[in-house]
Design a protein around this motif. Structure first.
Motif, mmCIF file in Angstrom:
data_model
loop_
_atom_site.group_PDB
_atom_site.id
_atom_site.type_symbol
_atom_site.label_atom_id
_atom_site.label_comp_id
_atom_site.label_asym_id
_atom_site.label_seq_id
_atom_site.Cartn_x
_atom_site.Cartn_y
_atom_site.Cartn_z
ATOM 1 N N UNK A 447 0.853 -1.192 0.000
ATOM 2 C CA UNK A 447 0.000 0.000 0.000
ATOM 3 C C UNK A 447 0.879 1.228 0.000
ATOM 4 N N UNK A 448 0.230 2.373 0.119
ATOM 5 C CA UNK A 448 0.978 3.628 0.135
ATOM 6 C C UNK A 448 2.079 3.603 1.195
ATOM 7 N N UNK A 449 1.865 2.906 2.297
ATOM 8 C CA UNK A 449 2.832 2.909 3.386
ATOM 9 C C UNK A 449 3.946 1.898 3.249
ATOM 10 N N UNK A 450 3.798 0.899 2.354
ATOM 11 C CA UNK A 450 4.813 -0.150 2.265
ATOM 12 C C UNK A 450 5.570 -0.165 0.942
ATOM 13 N N UNK A 451 5.139 0.605 -0.032
ATOM 14 C CA UNK A 451 5.799 0.621 -1.348
ATOM 15 C C UNK A 451 6.063 2.043 -1.799
ATOM 16 N N UNK A 452 7.323 2.319 -2.103
ATOM 17 C CA UNK A 452 7.697 3.662 -2.535
ATOM 18 C C UNK A 452 7.155 4.032 -3.896
ATOM 19 N N UNK A 453 6.683 3.036 -4.671
ATOM 20 C CA UNK A 453 6.167 3.308 -6.020
ATOM 21 C C UNK A 453 4.633 3.367 -6.067
ATOM 22 N N UNK A 454 3.993 3.116 -4.935
ATOM 23 C CA UNK A 454 2.526 3.118 -4.913
ATOM 24 C C UNK A 454 1.987 4.547 -5.075
ATOM 25 N N UNK A 456 1.520 2.728 -8.716
ATOM 26 C CA UNK A 456 2.179 2.730 -10.020
ATOM 27 C C UNK A 456 1.163 2.650 -11.162
ATOM 28 N N UNK A 457 -0.091 2.269 -10.843
ATOM 29 C CA UNK A 457 -1.132 2.208 -11.872
ATOM 30 C C UNK A 457 -2.324 3.105 -11.532
ATOM 31 N N UNK A 458 -2.962 2.883 -10.374
ATOM 32 C CA UNK A 458 -4.123 3.712 -10.016
ATOM 33 C C UNK A 458 -4.338 3.620 -8.510
ATOM 34 N N UNK A 459 -4.953 4.648 -7.943
ATOM 35 C CA UNK A 459 -5.261 4.654 -6.512
ATOM 36 C C UNK A 459 -6.175 3.482 -6.160
ATOM 37 N N UNK A 460 -5.879 2.843 -5.052
ATOM 38 C CA UNK A 460 -6.692 1.725 -4.621
ATOM 39 C C UNK A 460 -6.332 0.406 -5.264
#
Length: 535
Positions: A447-454, A456-460
């Motif tokens: 999620x936003x908190x565990x991946x620096x690239x989140x 990469x495609x779309x929110x959620x």
């Protein structure tokens, strides 16, 4: 631990004594210089010196035969970018060299039934002429390869516990030779070597320095080496300059002529790299007359065989010497092809080829998504072999060394990149899939908190399948497509495919993949039952 001491008294009588502590040993044997000390935990072990007990056999990367066997590819079909040899091949393939290998072998064969003249007068004369003005035959110390010369120097100069300074990076043999003789290697970064303070110089017994450096290809000017040699001599520290690649770089930067006049400077040369003759183990040292005389007295009596002697004498005696047509053409070829390699690699993501003045290029892959060990393994399985350099850099797996070969050969290497990347993507997908299946329903998706690239495609988005288990599906209905790669071919891109990141789709696929049965079969089933209906 049991200490065993072999005491030799002035009458040459030997007494074997055993003690359980170092203090007990010192009380019994107060004159250490008269002892051969052996340390072992088991009295049945061979009586090795204690600093040899932890020494392991030297490994110089993977061997060509090993790669051939693993990849099931004949050695003759493997493109070998791992060796640091003259890319033009040996002078016996060069018409203008005037060398006749059959005649040399016939001459050597006539000497097989006699001991060599261990003065090696002709060979040392050829080496002195090749080294240049100011170098005489008596300045030459012949050796069976550079490793033997390094060992001879340390055997003759250092005592157990003495400090030997070695550059970082450098060949592992520098460290090993020190350790095998009980000396203590101190590693100093290459760019700091020539600025060592006086206090450091006076503590060291020997300093190793390679010019050009292996594996970086850095070349230091003659003037800087000369200045450093003077500073070492002031502290009675022997400077050993390894010039194994100087003939293929810039011979004008050699300090061989200076070594012939100085007691604290020793230059090593080798015919292996310059003349592409790894099967002929001959290197030679250049130093002052007093030091050369002592080393020639200490070296093995017959360390050069008749075949090696004939071939080495012949190649060092080629017309023109260091500036023979063969070596001039070699340097020109290396300079041009090296520049092409550097420019080509610089244009590709994740490769940082470093400036080089040698017949190889060191490439930093720190920013690449694959480590050097895996990258090298993937290419080896495809018949292309280059030098993985973690042993040069204390285990860091982001350097490879690529030797200079022709543009055509190098483009064959480049053409395999897409295949290697595809294999990497499939293996990464499988590893991530295994991790996901092991976590099961309790998984925590990125999620936003565990991946620096989140995102990469779309929110959620659902990030269960960061690496697609269906790669490369080649179905453009998914949004994926074949695109032009940086190397000129086509590569499958999943950039515009978002199917597997839709939460409900990801959940259905995971349910199928977690069913009992073969994973590959479950992947095919998930594609048919979940993905195809969506297309």
């Amino acid at each position: 631990m049991t200490w065993q001491a072999l005491f030799v008294n002035t009458g040459n009588t030997c007494h074997l004594m055993k003690c359980t502590t170092e203090l007990e040993y010192l009380n019994i044997c107060p004159v250490p210089k008269q002892l051969l000390i052996i340390v072992s935990e088991d009295e049945s072990q061979p009586p090795f010196k204690h600093y040899l007990l932890g020494l392991s056999a030297c490994k110089h990367g993977r061997q060509l035969g090993q790669v051939s066997e693993e990849a099931k590819i004949p050695e003759s079909d493997i493109l070998d970018f791992s060796v640091s040899l003259n890319p033009l091949g040996s002078p016996f393939r060069f018409k203008e060299s005037g060398l006749d290998i059959e005649a040399l072998l016939e001459k050597a064969t006539c000497k097989l039934e006699q001991y060599p003249d261990n003065r090696y007068i002709e060979l040392r004369t050829a080496a002195s002429r090749f080294a240049g003005n100011g170098v005489e035959p008596d300045n030459i110390v012949p050796g069976n390869g550079s490793c033997e010369l390094l060992r001879l120097i340390l055997e003759s100069v250092v005592d157990e516990g003495d400090i030997v300074i070695v550059p970082m990076p450098c060949p592992a043999e520098y460290y090993r030779t020190c350790e095998a003789l009980g000396a203590v290697p101190h590693k100093i970064k290459l760019n700091e070597m020539l600025q060592l303070p006086k206090r450091t110089l006076e503590r060291a017994k020997v300093i190793f320095f390679s010019n050009p450096n292996n594996p970086s290809g850095d070349l230091v000017s003659r003037d800087r080496i000369r200045e450093f040699a003077l500073r070492c001599a002031e502290q009675d520290t022997l400077l050993v300059v390894d010039e194994s690649f100087i003939e293929l770089s810039d011979p004008s930067q050699s300090v061989a002529d200076l070594a012939a006049k100085r007691d604290y400077l020793f230059v090593t040369r080798s015919i292996v790299n310059a003349f592409s003759l790894p099967g002929i183990r001959f290197s030679y040292g250049i130093t002052s007359l007093p030091l050369a005389a002592r080393l020639n007295a200490a070296r093995l009596s017959w360390n050069i065989g008749s075949v090696t002697e004939e071939i080495a004498t012949a190649v060092l005696s080629m017309e023109g010497g260091m500036n023979s047509n063969y070596l001039v053409n070699s340097r020109t070829f290396i300079r041009e092809e090296r520049q092409y390699i550097i420019e080509r690699l610089s244009s590709l993501y994740g490769f940082n080829p470093l400036k080089s003045n040698a017949n190889f290029v060191l490439v930093d892959m720190k920013e690449h998504f694959m480590d050097s060990e895996y990258f090298t393994k993937c290419f080896a399985s495809r018949g292309i072999f280059f030098r993985e350099c973690s042993d040069f850099f204390e285990g860091q797996k982001h350097f490879i060394r690529i030797s200079v070969r022709s543009k055509d050969d190098f483009e064959k290497l480049i053409s395999r990149l897409d295949d290697v990347y595809a294999e990497f993507s499939r293996e990464e997908a499988r590893e991530k899939l295994v991790e996901t299946l092991e976590q099961g329903p309790e998984r925590v998706a990125a999620t936003r908190g565990t991946c620096g690239y989140y995102p990469c495609h779309f929110l959620g988005q659902d990030c269960t399948f960061c690496f697609c288990p269906f790669y490369a599906c080649s179905d453009e209905r998914t949004g994926g497509e074949w695109i032009d790669s940086a190397i000129g071919g086509k590569v499958w891109s999943c950039e515009h495919c978002t199917l597997l990141h839709q939460p409900k789709v990801a959940e259905k696929i995971l349910d199928v993949l977690m069913e009992d049965g073969d994973t590959d079969e479950n992947i095919r089933k998930a594609w048919i039952e979940v993905v195809l209906p969506l297309l």
